[in-house]
Design an enzyme around this catalytic site. Structure first.
Site, PDB file in Angstrom:
ATOM      1  N   GLY A 102       0.815  -1.211   0.000  1.00  0.00           N
ATOM      2  CA  GLY A 102       0.000   0.000   0.000  1.00  0.00           C
ATOM      3  C   GLY A 102       0.847   1.258   0.000  1.00  0.00           C
TER       4      GLY A 102
ATOM      5  N   GLU B  44       5.580  -3.298   1.022  1.00  0.00           N
ATOM      6  CA  GLU B  44       5.634  -3.077  -0.428  1.00  0.00           C
ATOM      7  C   GLU B  44       4.912  -1.760  -0.692  1.00  0.00           C
ATOM      8  OE1 GLU B  44       7.083  -4.954  -2.761  1.00  0.00           O
ATOM      9  OE2 GLU B  44       7.675  -6.647  -1.510  1.00  0.00           O
TER      10      GLU B  44
ATOM     11  N   CYS C 131       1.653   0.288  -9.170  1.00  0.00           N
ATOM     12  CA  CYS C 131       2.722   0.818  -8.306  1.00  0.00           C
ATOM     13  C   CYS C 131       4.039   0.978  -9.046  1.00  0.00           C
ATOM     14  CB  CYS C 131       2.914  -0.079  -7.094  1.00  0.00           C
ATOM     15  SG  CYS C 131       3.318  -1.774  -7.561  1.00  0.00           S
TER      16      CYS C 131
HETATM   17  P1  NAD Z   1      -3.468   2.261   1.128  1.00  0.00           P
HETATM   18  O1  NAD Z   1      -2.189   2.411   1.862  1.00  0.00           O
HETATM   19  O2  NAD Z   1      -4.477   3.330   1.227  1.00  0.00           O
HETATM   20  O3  NAD Z   1      -4.223   0.923   1.583  1.00  0.00           O
HETATM   21  C1  NAD Z   1      -3.552  -0.325   1.655  1.00  0.00           C
HETATM   22  C2  NAD Z   1      -4.201  -1.181   2.733  1.00  0.00           C
HETATM   23  O4  NAD Z   1      -4.070  -0.539   3.989  1.00  0.00           O
HETATM   24  C3  NAD Z   1      -5.703  -1.432   2.524  1.00  0.00           C
HETATM   25  O5  NAD Z   1      -5.956  -2.800   2.797  1.00  0.00           O
HETATM   26  C4  NAD Z   1      -6.360  -0.513   3.527  1.00  0.00           C
HETATM   27  O6  NAD Z   1      -7.560  -1.042   4.042  1.00  0.00           O
HETATM   28  C5  NAD Z   1      -5.312  -0.439   4.647  1.00  0.00           C
HETATM   29  N1  NAD Z   1      -5.346   0.837   5.354  1.00  0.00           N
HETATM   30  C6  NAD Z   1      -5.639   2.052   4.825  1.00  0.00           C
HETATM   31  N2  NAD Z   1      -5.534   3.006   5.785  1.00  0.00           N
HETATM   32  C7  NAD Z   1      -5.191   2.359   6.930  1.00  0.00           C
HETATM   33  C8  NAD Z   1      -4.938   2.788   8.265  1.00  0.00           C
HETATM   34  N3  NAD Z   1      -5.042   4.063   8.608  1.00  0.00           N
HETATM   35  N4  NAD Z   1      -4.602   1.866   9.185  1.00  0.00           N
HETATM   36  C9  NAD Z   1      -4.488   0.565   8.835  1.00  0.00           C
HETATM   37  N5  NAD Z   1      -4.721   0.106   7.597  1.00  0.00           N
HETATM   38  C10 NAD Z   1      -5.066   0.981   6.653  1.00  0.00           C
HETATM   39  O7  NAD Z   1      -3.040   1.974  -0.389  1.00  0.00           O
HETATM   40  P2  NAD Z   1      -3.945   1.759  -1.656  1.00  0.00           P
HETATM   41  O8  NAD Z   1      -4.638   3.045  -1.995  1.00  0.00           O
HETATM   42  O9  NAD Z   1      -4.771   0.540  -1.524  1.00  0.00           O
HETATM   43  O10 NAD Z   1      -2.835   1.454  -2.752  1.00  0.00           O
HETATM   44  C11 NAD Z   1      -2.122   2.456  -3.410  1.00  0.00           C
HETATM   45  C12 NAD Z   1      -0.707   2.555  -2.925  1.00  0.00           C
HETATM   46  O11 NAD Z   1      -0.117   1.277  -2.815  1.00  0.00           O
HETATM   47  C13 NAD Z   1       0.176   3.306  -3.895  1.00  0.00           C
HETATM   48  O12 NAD Z   1       1.048   4.124  -3.173  1.00  0.00           O
HETATM   49  C14 NAD Z   1       0.945   2.213  -4.604  1.00  0.00           C
HETATM   50  O13 NAD Z   1       2.163   2.615  -5.161  1.00  0.00           O
HETATM   51  C15 NAD Z   1       1.114   1.234  -3.517  1.00  0.00           C
HETATM   52  N6  NAD Z   1       1.303  -0.094  -4.059  1.00  0.00           N
HETATM   53  C16 NAD Z   1       2.498  -0.707  -3.919  1.00  0.00           C
HETATM   54  C17 NAD Z   1       2.703  -1.943  -4.479  1.00  0.00           C
HETATM   55  C18 NAD Z   1       4.008  -2.688  -4.354  1.00  0.00           C
HETATM   56  O14 NAD Z   1       4.035  -3.856  -4.714  1.00  0.00           O
HETATM   57  N7  NAD Z   1       5.068  -2.077  -3.867  1.00  0.00           N
HETATM   58  C19 NAD Z   1       1.668  -2.557  -5.189  1.00  0.00           C
HETATM   59  C20 NAD Z   1       0.469  -1.880  -5.300  1.00  0.00           C
HETATM   60  C21 NAD Z   1       0.284  -0.657  -4.736  1.00  0.00           C
END
Ligand code: NAD
Length: 454
Positions: A187, A209, A243
């Site tokens: 995320g 990640e 990502c």
């Molecule tokens: P996000 O960080 O908003 O959410 C990821 C996960 O975290 C979700 O399951 C969400 O429910 C949980 N989450 C959100 N806020 C939270 C909190 N305050 N406390 C605990 N858990 C929480 O990310 P997203 O919008 O789902 O994804 C986009 C981001 O992820 C982008 O920055 C992207 O680059 C990155 N990403 C990285 C990879 C990688 O492999 N490195 C792959 C895909 C996406």
């Protein structure tokens, strides 16, 4: 839902040693493959409801990666999980030394929405392979795929070793209060920090990640058409919600015009207007609004077309951008490609180094000196030379970030290692016990020890 009870049940199951059996692990992986294959239509329907992603893209960018991860793991698991002998020093003669991978225990996988199946299930493969039990918490933002995974996993597997728990911030916050033996998070950087802090409370090892702004450097020693073709595919796949998508392009001034024209040609030939087949929606209104705010009309070289009702932003190229522009202040995560000109490669490298370490970096060049300068001087998670994105398909290449783009990696053996502890063992027989290290000490003993230990 009583999360603690679910985790307790997984701890009991883990401590029963059932997951130490390689045959058990392989059976679970095969079952996962069967469940996914038998329910592909259901999975395609769910993801289409979330952001109208086509069957073609879902197979290629999600299911195929999970299947190939399972295939590779089934083939290599005996080798990965075997004890590895290493040489033993003379000081311990007669003894042998070995490393014994052991599963970390009960693991939590938190997924992101943009590749909802792959990002939740690909880490489950090494978790199961290593002998961990798993709880997946998929992203609530892709709610249909989250529900689909919950249904398939919870109806087909015993929750004492594999369970999906759905939910958003509130549910994840509750889950994170519990002690896990491993947390694997995909995320954003901001949430990654929250996960890291929560894991620290229990000294739980983590893999993060994360994301960031991944650059593509386009030099003047390229095949323009192929460069444009590869970059256009990598950027606009999943409508830029990737990502490791090239976030922005740094192009050498002398090829800028030819490159931009080739990019426009490639966008046209990809026929993104045939939407349901070739192009996806933006996941939600919040991201749609955030993205259209980044499109400054005066900077649009091509595109800028949107469909508000359908939440679609068509491929958009921005030029005359500098590093102070709002589009360069955050990860774009959408189908907007800023193109920035550079005059010499040193300048391009320095500009990238001034930003947080990216998840990926792509260099398009036939010039060995330029290629080596980019590889040696810029720190980034992983990437490709003369291509973009495709490094993710190589399972023997560890996938992960560095610095702001993440901690740790997975895919293939590196995933197995991410869910394992390397237990180190020195094993001795009883038949010989030299008195050298024991008191009473003497100058003679010390002399021999100095010779032995160096
Ligand atoms: P996000 O960080 O908003 O959410 C990821 C996960 O975290 C979700 O399951 C969400 O429910 C949980 N989450 C959100 N806020 C939270 C909190 N305050 N406390 C605990 N858990 C929480 O990310 P997203 O919008 O789902 O994804 C986009 C981001 O992820 C982008 O920055 C992207 O680059 C990155 N990403 C990285 C990879 C990688 O492999 N490195 C792959 C895909 C996406």
């Amino acid at each position: 839902m009583n999360y603690q009870a679910i985790v307790d049940a997984q701890n009991v199951f883990f401590n029963s040693n059932s997951t130490k059996d390689i045959h058990f692990r392989k059976t679970v992986l095969k079952r996962l493959r069967t469940v996914l294959k038998e329910n592909e239509t259901f999975l395609y329907e769910a993801i289409f409801k979330d952001f109208q992603k086509s069957e073609f893209e879902t197979y290629v960018t999600e299911l195929a990666l999970i299947y190939s991860e399972i295939e590779l793991t089934l083939k290599k698991l005996n080798k990965w999980s075997a004890k590895k002998s290493i040489s033993t020093s003379l000081a311990n003669f007669p003894a042998k030394s070995y490393i014994m991978p052991e599963p970390l225990g009960v693991s939590l996988v938190i997924g992101a929405w943009n590749y909802p199946y792959q990002l939740s299930l690909a880490p489950v493969v090494p978790a199961i392979a290593a002998g961990c039990t798993v709880i997946i918490k998929p992203s609530e933002i892709a709610k249909h795929t989250s529900a689909a995974m919950a249904k398939l996993v919870n109806e087909n597997f015993d929750p004492s070793f594999f369970k999906v728990i759905e939910g958003g911030v509130e549910e994840t916050t509750e889950l994170l209060k519990i002690k896990f033996d491993k947390i694997f998070f995909t995320g954003s950087v901001a949430v990654g920090k929250i996960i890291y802090k929560a894991a620290a409370e229990h000294l739980t090892p983590i893999t993060l990640e994360l994301g960031g702004k991944s650059p593509a450097i386009v030099t003047d020693s390229i095949q323009v058409k192929t460069t444009a073709k590869r970059l256009v595919w990598a950027k606009f796949l999943n409508a830029g919600q990737t990502c490791i998508a090239p976030d922005y392009v740094l192009v050498k001034d002398t090829v800028k015009e030819a490159f931009l024209n080739a990019v426009v040609e490639e966008i046209k030939s990809a026929d993104y207007a045939v939407r349901h087949d070739n192009y996806t929606q933006i996941i939600n209104t919040k991201n749609f609004t955030r993205l259209i705010d980044l499109i400054e009309k005066d900077k649009v070289f091509y595109g800028g077309k949107i469909d508000e009702n359908e939440r679609v932003i068509y491929p958009t190229l921005l030029t005359d951008i500098d590093f102070d522009h709002p589009v360069m202040q955050e990860e774009i995560f959408g189908p907007i490609l800023p193109v920035i000109t550079y005059q010499n490669i040193k300048e391009a490298i320095e500009a990238i180094k001034n930003l947080p370490k990216p998840l990926s970096c792509y260099a398009f060049t036939k010039n060995k000196k330029e290629r080596e300068a980019i590889l040696n001087e810029i720190s980034f998670g992983g990437g490709a030379i003369n291509d973009a994105l495709m490094h993710i398909t190589e399972h023997d290449l560890p996938f992960g970030g560095v610095g702001n783009s993440g901690i740790g990696n997975y895919h293939g053996k590196s995933g197995f290692d991410a869910f394992s502890h390397q237990k180190s063992i020195l094993q001795k027989p009883f038949w010989l016990e030299p008195s050298l290290k024991y008191a009473p000490y003497s100058k003679g003993k010390l002399k021999i020890l100095k010779w032995l230990l160096g």
